[in-house]
Design a protein around this motif. Structure first.
Motif, PDB file in Angstrom:
ATOM      1  N   LYS A 281       0.491   2.556   6.530  1.00 12.62           N
ATOM      2  CA  LYS A 281       1.320   1.768   5.621  1.00 12.62           C
ATOM      3  C   LYS A 281       0.966   2.147   4.191  1.00 12.62           C
ATOM      4  CE  LYS A 281       0.300  -2.014   8.052  1.00 12.62           C
ATOM      5  NZ  LYS A 281       0.143  -3.414   8.499  1.00 12.62           N
ATOM      6  N   MET A 282       1.932   2.268   3.329  1.00 13.82           N
ATOM      7  CA  MET A 282       1.767   2.707   1.930  1.00 13.82           C
ATOM      8  C   MET A 282       1.199   4.115   1.815  1.00 13.82           C
ATOM      9  SD  MET A 282       0.703  -0.633  -0.277  1.00 13.82           S
ATOM     10  CE  MET A 282       0.969   0.181  -1.838  1.00 13.82           C
ATOM     11  N   GLY A 283       1.209   4.854   2.942  1.00 10.53           N
ATOM     12  CA  GLY A 283       0.722   6.241   2.910  1.00 10.53           C
ATOM     13  C   GLY A 283       1.802   7.177   2.364  1.00 10.53           C
ATOM     14  N   THR A 284       1.376   8.416   2.094  1.00 11.69           N
ATOM     15  CA  THR A 284       2.297   9.393   1.495  1.00 11.69           C
ATOM     16  C   THR A 284       2.406  10.630   2.374  1.00 11.69           C
ATOM     17  OG1 THR A 284       1.684   8.661  -0.715  1.00 11.69           O
ATOM     18  CG2 THR A 284       2.759  10.796  -0.571  1.00 11.69           C
ATOM     19  N   LEU A 285       3.635  11.065   2.607  1.00 10.76           N
ATOM     20  CA  LEU A 285       3.898  12.332   3.299  1.00 10.76           C
ATOM     21  C   LEU A 285       4.372  13.319   2.243  1.00 10.76           C
ATOM     22  CD1 LEU A 285       4.260  13.925   5.964  1.00 10.76           C
ATOM     23  CD2 LEU A 285       6.607  13.062   6.028  1.00 10.76           C
ATOM     24  N   VAL A 286       3.595  14.366   2.009  1.00 12.23           N
ATOM     25  CA  VAL A 286       3.965  15.362   0.996  1.00 12.23           C
ATOM     26  C   VAL A 286       4.615  16.547   1.701  1.00 12.23           C
ATOM     27  CG1 VAL A 286       3.134  16.890  -0.840  1.00 12.23           C
ATOM     28  CG2 VAL A 286       2.035  14.660  -0.472  1.00 12.23           C
ATOM     29  N   ASP A 304      10.482   1.341   9.487  1.00 16.47           N
ATOM     30  CA  ASP A 304       9.054   1.659   9.324  1.00 16.47           C
ATOM     31  C   ASP A 304       8.779   2.167   7.909  1.00 16.47           C
ATOM     32  OD1 ASP A 304       6.391   2.324  10.810  1.00 16.47           O
ATOM     33  OD2 ASP A 304       6.892   4.142   9.687  1.00 16.47           O
ATOM     34  N   LEU A 305       9.673   3.012   7.415  1.00 11.71           N
ATOM     35  CA  LEU A 305       9.509   3.569   6.061  1.00 11.71           C
ATOM     36  C   LEU A 305       9.590   2.458   5.015  1.00 11.71           C
ATOM     37  CD1 LEU A 305       9.516   6.174   4.144  1.00 11.71           C
ATOM     38  CD2 LEU A 305      11.975   5.841   4.064  1.00 11.71           C
ATOM     39  N   ILE A 306      10.610   1.619   5.170  1.00  4.47           N
ATOM     40  CA  ILE A 306      10.876   0.613   4.132  1.00  4.47           C
ATOM     41  C   ILE A 306       9.841  -0.510   4.210  1.00  4.47           C
ATOM     42  CG2 ILE A 306      12.556  -1.098   3.313  1.00  4.47           C
ATOM     43  CD1 ILE A 306      14.733   0.851   4.598  1.00  4.47           C
ATOM     44  N   LEU A 307       9.688  -1.067   5.409  1.00  2.00           N
ATOM     45  CA  LEU A 307       8.808  -2.242   5.521  1.00  2.00           C
ATOM     46  C   LEU A 307       7.329  -1.845   5.511  1.00  2.00           C
ATOM     47  CD1 LEU A 307      10.971  -4.198   8.100  1.00  2.00           C
ATOM     48  CD2 LEU A 307      10.916  -4.446   5.613  1.00  2.00           C
ATOM     49  N   GLY A 308       7.043  -0.575   5.805  1.00  2.00           N
ATOM     50  CA  GLY A 308       5.670  -0.080   5.688  1.00  2.00           C
ATOM     51  C   GLY A 308       5.386   0.424   4.276  1.00  2.00           C
ATOM     52  N   GLN A 309       6.361   0.336   3.420  1.00  2.00           N
ATOM     53  CA  GLN A 309       6.254   0.767   2.017  1.00  2.00           C
ATOM     54  C   GLN A 309       5.648   2.165   1.924  1.00  2.00           C
ATOM     55  OE1 GLN A 309       5.446  -2.709  -0.486  1.00  2.00           O
ATOM     56  NE2 GLN A 309       4.467  -1.315  -1.926  1.00  2.00           N
ATOM     57  N   LYS A 310       6.188   3.069   2.750  1.00  2.00           N
ATOM     58  CA  LYS A 310       5.664   4.433   2.794  1.00  2.00           C
ATOM     59  C   LYS A 310       6.418   5.320   1.803  1.00  2.00           C
ATOM     60  CE  LYS A 310       4.188   3.893   7.558  1.00  2.00           C
ATOM     61  NZ  LYS A 310       4.221   4.403   8.952  1.00  2.00           N
TER      62      LYS A 310
END
Ligand SMILES: NC(=O)c1ccc[n+]([C@@H]2O[C@H](COP(=O)([O-])OP(=O)(O)OC[C@H]3O[C@@H](n4cnc5c(N)ncnc54)[C@H](O)[C@@H]3O)[C@@H](O)[C@H]2O)c1
Ligand SMILES: [Zn+2]
Ligand SMILES: [Zn+2]
Length: 375
Positions: A281-286, A304-310
């Motif tokens: 959660k709140m992680g970054t995919l570069v 998952d993207l939105i609610l996990g604030q990714k």
């Protein structure tokens, strides 16, 4: 003058060495004797057609270094004999919104980097073959014994430094290093996964070490790459992203990696989908690796993207600013903090560019380097 250069005639194709005609530098330009050229996967994307360009034939090579042999008229700041590193994401205007905010790699003028003509004069070329214009990779073309380039695409370097090794600063080092240091948001102690250990990925490993990431996980199907990743600072290595994701969760209380960097040679939507599953959660995919530029369809579950604030972060040249970061990287190299010599696995004469790319695909090199003036 005539110069020896590696070109692709059409795509899909292979680099072939020819004699082509090179024009003298005009105002704001330099003619450079190229010392060395890094063999980045991106030039292979041009040859396969994954990365379409504006003009064939096309003279490849965007990483490199050299020595000024002729300065264009009214071109201040340069002298014959100056040593330089090419900045393939330049030239930049210095005036647009992006330049003014320190993101010169996004300069509006660089939008035509893959057209092969002059950035400030569309339709104007400096290389010809049998009277026909030849496109120049990023306006630079380091797969050529000599090249004529915009002075803004060059950074002067001290002449006590090994010029051949500096040739990889323009893309390989900054792109990988900046993928972690500038783009990932990773912090000291974090868990970082790097997927794909080529020239770019190995520098992401160096970047992860520089930010003192706690767990640095390298992923590559080739055992040699994983061995090298350990030498550069990886703490754990895996042959697949699934194993890496599972391990990252096991050391983070089930959360997953703080950041995952995709540096796969031919990056597909499937790779992006796989890598996405590894971040917390709140992680970054570069996303750094390139493939078919028109590809779409990575599976990103929106909830998952939105609610996990990714965060999914694109990146050109590691969001480095050449004028700021190349001198920093040179200083780190002088201080023994940034490894450059160890990145170069094999040196090739220009005639062997096609073979060098076969070696890259066979997983033999961290980075291959063309050395001009091959004795
Ligand atoms: N965004 C940018 O600014 C930028 C700049 C330079 C290069 N690139 C791109 O970055 C990518 C990497 O470039 P490179 O020169 O390091 O290429 P490379 O071919 O040297 O390295 C790619 C590595 O990916 C590995 N790989 C292949 N499939 C894999 C998988 N499924 N999982 C993990 N690893 C896998 C290969 O074994 C290889 O070691 C290329 O697509 C290149 O075009 C992007
Ligand atoms: Zn600009
Ligand atoms: Zn590159």
């Amino acid at each position: 003058m005539q110069t020896r250069s590696a070109i692709v005639h059409s795509v899909p194709g292979k680099y072939e060495v020819v004699d082509l005609e090179l024009e003298e530098p005009r105002q704001g330009e330099l003619m450079v004797e190229v010392a060395a050229a890094g063999l980045c996967h991106t030039d292979d994307h041009v040859a396969t057609g994954d990365m379409p360009v504006g003009k064939y034939p096309w003279c490849g090579g965007h990483e490199g270094s050299g020595v000024v042999v002729q300065v264009g008229p009214n071109t201040p700041g340069w002298r014959e004999g100056d040593h330089l590193v090419f900045s393939p994401t330049g030239p930049f205007c210095g005036r647009c919104r992006w330049c003014a905010s320190g993101y010169s790699t996004l300069c509006d003028s660089a939008a035509n980097l893959l057209d092969g003509d002059r950035w400030d004069e569309p339709g104007s070329f400096r290389m010809t073959l049998d009277g026909q214009p030849v496109g120049q990779m990023c306006g630079v073309s380091t797969f050529s014994a000599h090249t004529t380039v915009a002075a803004e695409a060059c950074l002067k370097v001290d002449d006590d430094l090994p010029l051949d090794v500096l040739g990889i600063l323009g893309c390989c080092v900054g792109t990988g290093w900046g993928s972690v240091v500038n783009c990932s948001g990773a912090r000291p102690g974090d868990t970082v996964i790097i997927m794909g250990i080529g020239g770019i990925g190995i520098n992401a490993v160096q970047g992860a070490k520089h930010i003192s990431a706690g767990t640095i996980i390298a992923v590559d199907p080739v055992a040699f790459k994983l061995r090298k990743a350990r030498e550069f600072g990886a703490t754990h290595t895996f042959a697949s992203i699934e194993e890496a994701g599972e391990f990252a969760r096991s050391v983070t209380g089930g959360h997953g990696a703080d950041a995952t960097i995709v540096t796969v040679g031919v990056t597909t939507p499937e790779h992006v989908s796989q890598a996405y599953t590894t971040i917390r959660k709140m992680g970054t995919l570069v996303l750094t690796g390139l493939g078919d530029l028109s590809a779409a369809g990575a599976r990103i579950p929106l909830g998952d993207l939105i609610l996990g604030q990714k965060r999914i972060q694109g990146n050109i040249y590691g969001a480095c600013s050449p004028g700021r970061d190349i001198p920093r990287q040179i200083q780190m190299y002088r201080d023994g903090v940034l490894k450059l010599d160890e990145l170069i696995t094999t040196r090739y004469p220009l005639d062997d560019v096609a073979r060098a790319y076969e070696d890259m695909h066979a997983g033999k090199n961290l980075r291959g380097l063309v050395v001009h003036n091959w004795a």
